[in-house]
Design an enzyme around this catalytic site. Structure first.
Site, PDB file in Angstrom:
ATOM      1  N   LYS A 159      71.219  25.508  20.105  1.00 45.17           N
ATOM      2  CA  LYS A 159      70.760  24.275  19.450  1.00 45.17           C
ATOM      3  C   LYS A 159      71.869  23.685  18.569  1.00 45.17           C
ATOM      4  O   LYS A 159      71.945  22.482  18.374  1.00 45.17           O
ATOM      5  CB  LYS A 159      69.516  24.593  18.618  1.00 45.17           C
ATOM      6  CG  LYS A 159      68.829  23.378  18.003  1.00 45.17           C
ATOM      7  CD  LYS A 159      67.477  23.788  17.432  1.00 45.17           C
ATOM      8  CE  LYS A 159      66.841  22.749  16.557  1.00 45.17           C
ATOM      9  NZ  LYS A 159      65.537  23.217  16.034  1.00 45.17           N
ATOM     10  N   ASP A 203      62.665  22.664   4.580  1.00 48.24           N
ATOM     11  CA  ASP A 203      62.683  23.411   5.851  1.00 48.24           C
ATOM     12  C   ASP A 203      64.052  24.031   6.077  1.00 48.24           C
ATOM     13  O   ASP A 203      65.003  23.359   6.460  1.00 48.24           O
ATOM     14  CB  ASP A 203      62.311  22.439   6.990  1.00 48.24           C
ATOM     15  CG  ASP A 203      62.282  23.109   8.366  1.00 48.24           C
ATOM     16  OD1 ASP A 203      62.624  24.305   8.472  1.00 48.24           O
ATOM     17  OD2 ASP A 203      61.906  22.424   9.339  1.00 48.24           O
ATOM     18  N   ASP A 205      58.066  24.086  19.352  1.00 46.20           N
ATOM     19  CA  ASP A 205      59.099  24.104  18.316  1.00 46.20           C
ATOM     20  C   ASP A 205      60.296  24.817  18.940  1.00 46.20           C
ATOM     21  O   ASP A 205      60.282  26.032  19.120  1.00 46.20           O
ATOM     22  CB  ASP A 205      58.558  24.856  17.086  1.00 46.20           C
ATOM     23  CG  ASP A 205      59.638  25.135  16.042  1.00 46.20           C
ATOM     24  OD1 ASP A 205      60.785  24.677  16.207  1.00 46.20           O
ATOM     25  OD2 ASP A 205      59.312  25.821  15.038  1.00 46.20           O
ATOM     26  N   GLU A 258      60.671  17.942  12.726  1.00 50.09           N
ATOM     27  CA  GLU A 258      60.088  19.227  12.335  1.00 50.09           C
ATOM     28  C   GLU A 258      59.355  19.196  10.991  1.00 50.09           C
ATOM     29  O   GLU A 258      58.208  19.656  10.910  1.00 50.09           O
ATOM     30  CB  GLU A 258      61.177  20.311  12.378  1.00 50.09           C
ATOM     31  CG  GLU A 258      61.519  20.645  13.827  1.00 50.09           C
ATOM     32  CD  GLU A 258      62.830  21.382  14.042  1.00 50.09           C
ATOM     33  OE1 GLU A 258      63.452  21.811  13.056  1.00 50.09           O
ATOM     34  OE2 GLU A 258      63.227  21.528  15.210  1.00 50.09           O
TER      35      GLU A 258
HETATM   36  N1  LIG Z   1      62.199  37.912   5.672  1.00 57.13           N
HETATM   37  C1  LIG Z   1      63.244  37.117   5.880  1.00 57.13           C
HETATM   38  N2  LIG Z   1      64.241  37.032   4.980  1.00 57.13           N
HETATM   39  C2  LIG Z   1      65.315  36.248   5.194  1.00 57.13           C
HETATM   40  N3  LIG Z   1      65.496  35.509   6.298  1.00 57.13           N
HETATM   41  C3  LIG Z   1      64.529  35.571   7.230  1.00 57.13           C
HETATM   42  C4  LIG Z   1      63.367  36.350   7.084  1.00 57.13           C
HETATM   43  N4  LIG Z   1      62.590  36.194   8.184  1.00 57.13           N
HETATM   44  C5  LIG Z   1      63.251  35.349   8.979  1.00 57.13           C
HETATM   45  N5  LIG Z   1      64.416  34.969   8.428  1.00 57.13           N
HETATM   46  C6  LIG Z   1      65.441  34.084   8.988  1.00 57.13           C
HETATM   47  O1  LIG Z   1      64.832  32.873   9.374  1.00 57.13           O
HETATM   48  C7  LIG Z   1      65.555  32.301  10.451  1.00 57.13           C
HETATM   49  C8  LIG Z   1      64.588  31.918  11.528  1.00 57.13           C
HETATM   50  O2  LIG Z   1      63.719  30.969  11.009  1.00 57.13           O
HETATM   51  P1  LIG Z   1      62.972  29.942  11.954  1.00 57.13           P
HETATM   52  O3  LIG Z   1      62.318  30.656  13.061  1.00 57.13           O
HETATM   53  O4  LIG Z   1      62.162  29.099  11.079  1.00 57.13           O
HETATM   54  O5  LIG Z   1      64.234  29.128  12.468  1.00 57.13           O
HETATM   55  P2  LIG Z   1      64.371  28.245  13.781  1.00 57.13           P
HETATM   56  O6  LIG Z   1      63.151  27.425  13.932  1.00 57.13           O
HETATM   57  O7  LIG Z   1      64.766  29.117  14.890  1.00 57.13           O
HETATM   58  O8  LIG Z   1      65.635  27.367  13.401  1.00 57.13           O
HETATM   59  P3  LIG Z   1      65.807  25.791  13.172  1.00 57.13           P
HETATM   60  O9  LIG Z   1      64.507  25.256  12.697  1.00 57.13           O
HETATM   61  O10 LIG Z   1      66.873  25.738  12.118  1.00 57.13           O
HETATM   62  O11 LIG Z   1      66.257  25.264  14.466  1.00 57.13           O
HETATM   63  C9  LIG Z   1      66.540  33.360  10.923  1.00 57.13           C
HETATM   64  O12 LIG Z   1      67.832  33.041  10.457  1.00 57.13           O
HETATM   65  C10 LIG Z   1      66.027  34.623  10.272  1.00 57.13           C
HETATM   66  O13 LIG Z   1      67.063  35.550  10.013  1.00 57.13           O
HETATM   67 MG   LIG Z   2      62.557  25.638  12.899  1.00 54.97          MG
END
Ligand SMILES: Nc1ncnc2c1ncn2[C@@H]1O[C@H](COP(=O)(O)OP(=O)(O)OP(=O)(O)O)[C@@H](O)[C@H]1O
Ligand SMILES: [Mg+2]
Length: 506
Positions: A70, A171, A8, A149
């Protein structure tokens, strides 16, 4: 045989997973963490740091710390300039992240990883998908398949829980937003509708909070820090942390450096945060409504709601879903890991298809996905003599897809045809993206209004192909080489792959 893993590749975090002894498991990185921050510290030309250590350097070395690459995928003008003035494309930065994630997964598995399944947001178009494949190639990896995803998350949930019915996957990650509706029947996953916004995620909520704090600092008599990158970079970090805290606390204080070693403390309540980010949440609501509408469905027909992506931890997201649907989302899903686990399941299946070996997982999953955006070509409307966008593959068409449509030349003995491929759902050419434009030579002697059959296809990775057939002579004019203007091209990718081999990624 070398392992094939699922990755991912997230805007803010990346995750690797693998099917072992019949179950998908997350592969921890070399630091022992399940999530690797998608952050690259460009220390020098031959050594880069990816992950937690790089993220921890963001505040001190913002000029060398590349994040959110990204967001730039498929945008030919996006560059990160490091402090030495060296420019990096989003593909190169993503390649470094992939090298780290796949490299660490290999250490964990005790075998080098070269074959990967990579996930992409469902709403990624052709340029972003191609950029993702190019990034993998630069990293020396072979992409067995790209998978959407939300589909991956649904597979992970469906395989573990064995629940049939209609799922809605919401998502909201770090950088992108996707909503997907799927019908799940045992091991069959059929996407019925999808929509999204590739520029909507936790990052935008951080920005909104950051702007709010900057305003409060100025109102309290502090300096305008919006013009000072050295102050803004640490503030953005603190705002992200504060945002997370506000998911569990009603209020928090944000320490803000205002220059000259001085700091101010700004208090923000959850209610403030929710009010300043309401327009962002509103966009997710509109898109979710539209997906249901386009699928001709109501909430009553949705059996399960899966929340995926770290940003769904914000209480307002859950409240929104409950308000919209009148129901609580499922809890048996890890919003950070589901996508990677689903990719691992697909990796396992792909290996079995390639080798004829039984999959580790004792089930064979079948996925039927759909296109997220319309694909078409510019054509002349004879009645008005105006160009319009002829949509050939509408959004939510099952993939792989293949559509034929005949267009006609406009003058006798026309020797050239300007072909293009557009992405978007509007008939007005102004509101669609041109994926490619190319002048194609035509054979001599074609009559006026000679029929040219356009055969457009969409492969399982979500990439577009176009062939033209000259019906007058019964001849294929060949597949139109997509020299995707938004992408790097073969030659550049190869050059970057060779250059990347000299870079140590830690
Ligand atoms: N407890 C929380 N409250 C609010 N936001 C959160 C919390 N934990 C994580 N996040 C937010 O979630 C986001 C990361 O999520 P995730 O890892 O699913 O995204 P990603 O896979 O990197 O991004 P994408 O799928 O959009 O490319 C960040 O912006 C982070 O600040
Ligand atoms: Mg993601």
């Amino acid at each position: 045989m070398a392992p094939t893993i699922g990755i991912d590749l997230g805007t803010t975090y990346s995750v690797a997973a693998f099917v072992r002894a019949g179950r998908p498991v997350i592969l921890p990185n070399a630091e022992g963490h399940t999530l690797t921050p998608s952050v690259v510290l460009l220390q020098d030309e031959t050594e880069v740091l990816v992950g937690t250590d790089a993220k921890n350097s963001a505040a001190e070395a913002p000029d060398d710390c590349a994040q959110f690459a990204k967001r730039g995928m498929g945008d030919p003008s996006w560059r990160f300039f490091d402090s030495r003035g060296v420019q990096h494309t989003p593909e190169q930065l993503s390649a470094m992240i992939l090298r780290k994630v796949a490299g660490d997964a290999g250490l964990e598995l005790g075998e080098t990883v070269t074959d990967v399944v990579i996930t992409v947001p469902a709403y990624f178009g052709d340029p972003q998908r191609q950029a993702t494949k190019d990034a993998a190639r630069i990293a020396g990896l072979n992409v067995v398949r790209l998978i959407n995803e939300p589909t991956a998350a649904a597979i992970a949930y469906g395989v573990e829980h064995g629940e049939n019915g209609t799922y809605l996957v919401f998502d909201l990650g770090g950088g992108t937003f996707d909503v997907t509706i799927l019908r799940v029947a045992d091991t069959d996953f059929q996407v019925v509708g999808t929509d999204g916004d590739r520029n909507l995620g936790g990052y935008d909520f951080d920005n909104a909070l950051c702007e709010h704090v900057v305003r409060l600092v100025a109102e309290a008599g502090g300096p305008d820090i919006s013009e000072d990158p050295a102050l803004l970079a640490p503030l953005r970090e603190k705002c992200e942390l504060a945002k997370r805290k506000l998911s569990t606390l009603g209020q928090t204080k944000i320490p803000v450096g205002v220059g000259g070693g001085r700091a101010m403390s700004i208090e923000v309540t959850r209610a403030d945060f929710e009010s300043i980010t309401r327009p962002l949440l509103g966009r997710t609501e509109l898109i979710t409504d539209a997906v249901l509408d386009d699928a001709g469905m109501t909430w009553a027909q949705i059996d399960r709601i899966l929340l995926v992506g770290g940003s769904t931890r914000m209480p307002m997201v859950r409240e929104l879903i409950e308000r919209m649907s009148g129901r609580a989302p499922e809890i048996g899903i890890n919003p950070d890991e589901a996508v990677a686990l689903g990719a691992a399941i697909l990796a396992d299946q792909e290996v079995s298809t390639m080798t004829g070996k039984l999959p580790e997982l004792d089930k064979v999953v079948s996925i039927k996905d759909v296109t997220s955006q319309g694909l078409g070509t510019s054509a002349l409307d004879n009645a008005t003599n105006r160009m319009y966008n002829a949509i050939m593959i509408p959004p939510n068409t099952k993939i792989p897809a293949r559509v034929e449509e005949t267009f006609y030349t406009v003058v006798p003995n026309q020797r050239r045809l300007l072909v293009d491929i557009t992405e978007g759902n509007d008939e007005d050419p102004e509101f669609v993206t041109k994926l490619l434009e190319r002048e194609l030579p035509l054979p001599a002697g074609l009559p006026d209004r000679a029929p040219l059959r356009h055969i457009m296809s969409f492969d399982i990775d979500g990439l577009v192909h176009l062939e033209i057939f000259d019906e007058t002579n019964g001849k294929h004019l060949g597949e139109v080489e997509l020299d995707r203007p938004s992408n790097l091209g073969e030659h550049k990718v190869e050059e970057m792959r060779v250059a990347m081999r000299r870079v140590e990624v830690g």
